[in-house]
Enzyme design. Structure first.
Site, short mmCIF file in Angstrom:
data_model
loop_
_atom_site.label_atom_id
_atom_site.label_comp_id
_atom_site.label_asym_id
_atom_site.label_seq_id
_atom_site.Cartn_x
_atom_site.Cartn_y
_atom_site.Cartn_z
CB CYS A 10 9.70 5.27 3.17
SG CYS A 10 9.13 3.72 3.33
CG PHE A 41 5.77 15.40 8.20
CD1 PHE A 41 6.80 14.29 7.94
CD2 PHE A 41 4.53 14.97 8.17
CE1 PHE A 41 6.56 13.03 8.00
CE2 PHE A 41 4.39 13.39 8.14
CZ PHE A 41 5.34 12.63 8.29
CE LYS A 56 12.26 -10.45 7.82
NZ LYS A 56 12.10 -9.29 6.68
NE ARG A 95 1.85 8.49 10.57
CZ ARG A 95 1.23 9.23 11.41
NH1 ARG A 95 1.75 10.56 11.60
NH2 ARG A 95 -0.05 8.63 11.97
CB ALA A 99 13.83 22.70 12.67
CG PHE A 121 -0.49 6.46 2.01
CD1 PHE A 121 0.53 7.23 1.34
CD2 PHE A 121 -1.15 5.70 1.12
CE1 PHE A 121 0.30 7.60 -0.31
CE2 PHE A 121 -1.45 5.86 -0.25
CZ PHE A 121 -0.75 6.86 -1.03
CB VAL A 130 4.86 -2.87 3.99
CG1 VAL A 130 3.56 -2.77 3.26
CG2 VAL A 130 5.15 -1.24 4.42
P1 NAD Z 1 11.36 -4.94 4.00
O1 NAD Z 1 12.54 -4.97 3.34
O2 NAD Z 1 11.12 -4.81 5.49
O3 NAD Z 1 10.71 -6.11 3.74
C1 NAD Z 1 10.65 -6.95 2.62
C2 NAD Z 1 10.32 -8.45 2.67
O4 NAD Z 1 10.10 -8.99 1.35
C3 NAD Z 1 11.55 -9.24 3.20
O5 NAD Z 1 11.02 -10.06 4.21
C4 NAD Z 1 12.20 -10.06 1.98
O6 NAD Z 1 12.57 -11.14 2.81
C5 NAD Z 1 10.81 -10.41 1.36
N1 NAD Z 1 11.06 -10.66 -0.03
C6 NAD Z 1 11.96 -10.31 -0.89
N2 NAD Z 1 11.63 -10.81 -2.18
C7 NAD Z 1 10.60 -11.79 -2.07
C8 NAD Z 1 9.98 -12.62 -2.78
N3 NAD Z 1 10.62 -12.90 -4.02
N4 NAD Z 1 8.85 -13.28 -2.59
C9 NAD Z 1 8.62 -12.94 -1.14
N5 NAD Z 1 9.10 -12.49 -0.25
C10 NAD Z 1 10.25 -11.51 -0.59
O7 NAD Z 1 10.53 -3.74 3.33
P2 NAD Z 1 9.31 -2.87 3.94
O8 NAD Z 1 9.90 -1.87 4.62
O9 NAD Z 1 8.20 -3.74 4.41
O10 NAD Z 1 8.92 -2.01 2.51
C11 NAD Z 1 8.11 -2.88 1.49
C12 NAD Z 1 7.68 -2.03 0.35
O11 NAD Z 1 6.64 -0.90 1.00
C13 NAD Z 1 8.72 -1.12 -0.05
O12 NAD Z 1 8.28 -0.75 -1.51
C14 NAD Z 1 8.63 0.20 0.64
O13 NAD Z 1 8.93 1.47 -0.07
C15 NAD Z 1 7.12 0.44 1.10
N6 NAD Z 1 6.69 0.98 2.09
C16 NAD Z 1 7.36 0.85 3.13
C17 NAD Z 1 7.04 1.59 4.50
C18 NAD Z 1 7.60 1.46 5.69
O14 NAD Z 1 7.46 2.24 6.64
N7 NAD Z 1 8.53 0.57 5.97
C19 NAD Z 1 5.90 2.48 4.30
C20 NAD Z 1 5.00 2.51 3.09
C21 NAD Z 1 5.60 1.76 2.05
#
Ligand code: NAD
Length: 437
Positions: A261, A250, A36, A155, A253, A153, A12
């Protein structure tokens, strides 16, 4: 042009950072993961997402995006700080907020006057208030700041276009001025903006994901009934989807939802409800149906092979990522299925266009093979786990020649049962007549 800091540069965060830069803002993308950030400084993307590298490169070139591990640097000029850190499942299904808490503590140390902290992470209802409390407690001298919820939101696989053309933007805050500023920041996206209070915004995200997961489990339940009664779930969902009250998305099947998520968010919502003494029956059924899909895939494999266990059988997996166009393997059905197959005595080989490197870390017992044709060599059964577009065009005559037995379990219903039967495959999809009708 606004100064923005995006905290957490995962799926995200990197999309948020690069997209806001592309909209003309100055963005600092901050992560505690040094590798990273070093990679990003050298043009290496932390994830696979179509179009991401081009987007990041363009904005690095234009000097609109920078990468750092330093909160001091990230927050120096920031007017907005997005929190986009992970919120994985805790032991009891609750959202684990340790990363949010640590980001809040670090923000508190370097907070500027008037900073607007925006929660993009999916967080339990009440987290926005909790983040404000952490900041006040950690830095009692922190001058006026606001916490706003703006859940994401997007994907994976279509993340950039989802970010740039969202169905809606949700902005939740008790601070009307901050909410207005966050709404303004998103104006150029020309999407409907829903302004509400903090807790309601947090709930909109969970309710949306739980509803989509429910649609998937619903159609999977219908698929089971279709199979028993001789109807075709593909045509059932097609026939249902034209009804605008239902909608066609969505309703596919298959072997169920996965990813980072839906599984964790449905679990976390159920946990929140249970903490308040509720019994969220529907959410539990959604999860139970989804767990069963993975077991069903293994049962289908055994039934197609006509054997009680899979000792001596080689199974080839087409696709590993939880959905196409991503390398994300978090809670991918393929991982559970591969482990169950191996437990049942099978040798498992797999091909995925992008996710094999990630998958190898999670399922070391699976042999990763560089092409679908090589992977099929000597297999007793192929199983489709991910509906990658390139799988639709495979040459099944060629595949049949190299397989030990021509058997196919299509866990995503991407092939035509009649065509497969004509090609000589013992084929089974999900919720469809066996070998066509
Ligand atoms: P991710 O695990 O890919 O990335 C999280 C990042 O945060 C990592 O790079 C990690 O190193 C970093 N991080 C952790 N602690 C930290 C800190 N204290 N300071 C700075 N960086 C820090 O996670 P993601 O998939 O991007 O998801 C992030 C959030 O967004 C989650 O809550 C998830 O539910 C939500 N979300 C994800 C998606 C998706 O498709 N992946 C879609 C909508 C919402």
């Amino acid at each position: 042009m606004k100064n923005i800091c995006v905290i957490g540069v995962g799926y995200v965060g990197i999309i948020t950072a690069a997209s806001f830069a592309d909209l003309g803002n100055r963005v600092v993308a901050l992560d505690i993961d040094q590798e990273k950030i070093a990679g990003l400084k050298n043009g290496k993307m932390p994830i696979y997402e179509p179009g991401l590298k081009e987007l990041v490169d363009r904005n690095v070139e234009a000097n609109r995006i920078h990468f750092t591990t330093s909160y001091e640097e990230g927050l120096k000029d920031a007017e907005f700080a997005f929190i986009a850190v992970g919120t994985p499942s805790g032991v009891d299904g609750e959202a684990d907020l340790q990363y949010v808490a640590s980001a809040a503590r670090s923000i508190a140390e370097h907070i500027n006057k008037g900073l607007i902290i925006i929660n993009k992470s999916t967080v339990p209802v009440g987290t926005g208030d909790w983040v404000a409390d952490i900041i006040k407690e950690q830095n009692p001298k922190a001058e006026k700041f606001a916490v706003v919820s703006c859940p994401e939101f997007l994907r994976e696989g279509s993340a950039i276009s989802d970010f740039m053309q969202p169905h809606r933007i949700v902005v939740g805050s008790l601070d009307a001025e901050a909410a207005e500023k966050v709404a303004q920041l998103h104006l150029s996206l020309r999407a409907p903006i829903v302004v509400t209070d903090l807790r309601t915004a947090e709930m909109i995200k969970y309710a949306s994901n739980a509803f989509l997961a429910t649609k998937i489990s619903f159609i999977n339940e219908i698929a089971n009934i279709c199979e028993d009664l001789g109807a075709d779930v593909m045509e059932v969902s097609n026939g249902m989807g034209f009804d605008s009250r239902i909608g066609s998305s969505f309703l596919n099947a298959g072997i169920g939802y996965g990813g980072s998520c839906f599984p964790k968010d449905v679990k976390a919502l159920a946990f929140m409800a249970e903490e308040k003494g509720r019994h969220p029956q529907l959410l539990h059924s959604v999860m139970e149906i989804n767990t069963d899909r993975r077991v069903m895939a293994v049962e289908q494999a055994k039934s197609l092979l006509g054997s009680k266990d899979l000792t001596g059988k080689t199974i080839g997996m087409l696709g590993l990522s939880f959905k196409p166009n991503t390398d994300d393997m978090r809670d991918a059905p393929s991982v559970t299925i591969a482990n169950l197959l191996i437990k049942d005595g099978a040798a498992v080989r797999a091909f995925d266009p992008i996710a094999m490197e990630e998958a190898a870390k999670l399922i070391p017992g699976v042999e990763m093979v560089e092409s679908p044709y090589k992977m099929a060599e000597g297999c007793d059964l192929l199983m489709v786990n991910t509906e990658w577009n390139e799988f639709r065009q495979l040459d099944f005559r060629r595949i049949k020649k190299v397989m030990n037995e021509a058997v196919l379990f299509d866990g995503r219903n991407i092939y035509d049962p009649e065509k497969m039967a004509k090609l000589g495959f013992r084929y089974r999809g999900v919720g469809r007549g066996y070998n066509g009708r």
